[in-house]
Design a protein around this motif. Sequence first.
Motif, PDB file in Angstrom:
ATOM      1  N   GLU A 143      74.374  10.624 116.438  1.00 45.74           N
ATOM      2  CA  GLU A 143      75.750  10.885 115.981  1.00 45.74           C
ATOM      3  C   GLU A 143      76.786  10.081 116.764  1.00 45.74           C
ATOM      4  O   GLU A 143      77.630   9.415 116.140  1.00 45.74           O
ATOM      5  N   PRO A 144      76.761  10.080 118.119  1.00 43.00           N
ATOM      6  CA  PRO A 144      77.741   9.224 118.806  1.00 43.00           C
ATOM      7  C   PRO A 144      77.532   7.745 118.511  1.00 43.00           C
ATOM      8  O   PRO A 144      78.504   6.989 118.417  1.00 43.00           O
ATOM      9  N   PHE A 145      76.278   7.329 118.363  1.00 44.03           N
ATOM     10  CA  PHE A 145      76.012   5.932 118.035  1.00 44.03           C
ATOM     11  C   PHE A 145      76.689   5.561 116.725  1.00 44.03           C
ATOM     12  O   PHE A 145      77.360   4.516 116.627  1.00 44.03           O
ATOM     13  N   LEU A 146      76.524   6.404 115.715  1.00 43.76           N
ATOM     14  CA  LEU A 146      77.106   6.113 114.409  1.00 43.76           C
ATOM     15  C   LEU A 146      78.629   6.132 114.468  1.00 43.76           C
ATOM     16  O   LEU A 146      79.296   5.310 113.824  1.00 43.76           O
ATOM     17  N   ASP A 148      81.062  10.064 108.333  1.00 45.37           N
ATOM     18  CA  ASP A 148      81.820   9.426 107.261  1.00 45.37           C
ATOM     19  C   ASP A 148      80.931   9.399 106.018  1.00 45.37           C
ATOM     20  O   ASP A 148      79.910   8.704 105.993  1.00 45.37           O
ATOM     21  N   SER A 149      81.324  10.115 105.002  1.00 43.50           N
ATOM     22  CA  SER A 149      80.484  10.234 103.804  1.00 43.50           C
ATOM     23  C   SER A 149      80.373   8.934 103.015  1.00 43.50           C
ATOM     24  O   SER A 149      79.550   8.826 102.099  1.00 43.50           O
ATOM     25  N   SER A 150      81.184   7.932 103.355  1.00 40.16           N
ATOM     26  CA  SER A 150      81.128   6.669 102.618  1.00 40.16           C
ATOM     27  C   SER A 150      80.187   5.642 103.251  1.00 40.16           C
ATOM     28  O   SER A 150      80.030   4.536 102.718  1.00 40.16           O
ATOM     29  N   ILE A 151      79.561   5.978 104.374  1.00 47.72           N
ATOM     30  CA  ILE A 151      78.625   5.045 105.009  1.00 47.72           C
ATOM     31  C   ILE A 151      77.464   4.753 104.059  1.00 47.72           C
ATOM     32  O   ILE A 151      76.840   5.675 103.519  1.00 47.72           O
ATOM     33  N   VAL A 152      77.189   3.484 103.824  1.00 50.03           N
ATOM     34  CA  VAL A 152      76.058   3.103 102.975  1.00 50.03           C
ATOM     35  C   VAL A 152      74.769   3.612 103.618  1.00 50.03           C
ATOM     36  O   VAL A 152      74.501   3.358 104.802  1.00 50.03           O
ATOM     37  N   THR A 153      73.983   4.342 102.836  1.00 45.26           N
ATOM     38  CA  THR A 153      72.749   4.958 103.335  1.00 45.26           C
ATOM     39  C   THR A 153      71.576   4.471 102.499  1.00 45.26           C
ATOM     40  O   THR A 153      71.595   4.557 101.277  1.00 45.26           O
ATOM     41  N   ILE A 154      70.561   3.944 103.192  1.00 44.46           N
ATOM     42  CA  ILE A 154      69.386   3.392 102.538  1.00 44.46           C
ATOM     43  C   ILE A 154      68.188   4.284 102.823  1.00 44.46           C
ATOM     44  O   ILE A 154      67.840   4.520 103.987  1.00 44.46           O
TER      45      ILE A 154
END
Length: 244
Positions: A156-159, A193-199
Motif C-alpha cells: 500500500e505505501p509503495f503504491l 486510487d480506483s483508476s489505477i490500471v490493473t492487470i
Amino acid sequence: MFSLPVTEIFSSIQGEGPYVGVRQIFLRLPNCNLTCPYCDTETNIPLQFRMETVPGSRHFNKLNNPVSLEKLLELLLQTYDFSLHHSLSVTGGEPLLWANELQVLLPLLREKRLKIYLETNGTLPDQLLQVLPWVDVISMDIKLPFGGQAFWDVHEPFLRYGLQKEVFVKIVVNTETTPQDLKDARDLIARVDSSIVTILQPVTKTHDIITPKPYQLLEWQNLFLEKLINVRVIPQTHVFMGQL
C-alpha cells in the motif's frame, strides 16, 4: 564510481501489461527478496553477464561482473539507438535491491532522453523513493500471499508513492488463486486510487502451477470491476511470440 552486477542486457518487445508490443532495452539485474513459486527467472549473481552484440540478434557477448556504471552507460550508448526504443526496462530479480547504484545510473540515462520503466515486486517502498525522481513508468506487482507470507503492509505505501508517476499494477493469478486474496488486492488498490490500471496476468504454466480456467478469469475481472475502473486480463505475450 559505483559498479553493478548485471544478469543480461538485450533489446526486445515488452510482453506484459498495458505496454505490450513496445520495443524496449531490457537491463536485468540479479538478486530478489522474494521466492515466488511461479518465478522462471534466474536471480543469482553470475560471474559474467550476457549482452547482445547486435540489438534483437540474440547473439551475446559475455562480460565480467560487476561492471562500473561508467562502462555500463558506455555499453548501452554504443549498442542501442535510444530513439528506436520506448524505454529502458529495469527488471530483475528485484531491481530496487540496487537502489543506491540506480540513483546514480538512471539520471545519466535520462540525460540521454531514454525513459525509465521500472519492473518491481512492489515490496521496497523506501528504495522506490530513492530512484523515483528518474522513473517514468512503474510496473508494480501485487504479490498475493504465499508460503505464509503476505505483503499488504508494504504494497500500500509503495503504491501510494508510485502515484507520483505513471503506475500500473499486475497480479499473477493461477487456477488455485482464492477469491479472498483477490478481494484483498482489489480493496487495497481501491483505497489508493480506483483508476489505477490493473492487470490480471494468467500465470504461464510452470512446475505444477496451472493457468486459470477461462471462466475464472471472467469472474475475477468482474470482481475487480466492482470497485476499479480499468481492469484488463493480459497473459505473458512474449512467451507465445517467442521473444526473450
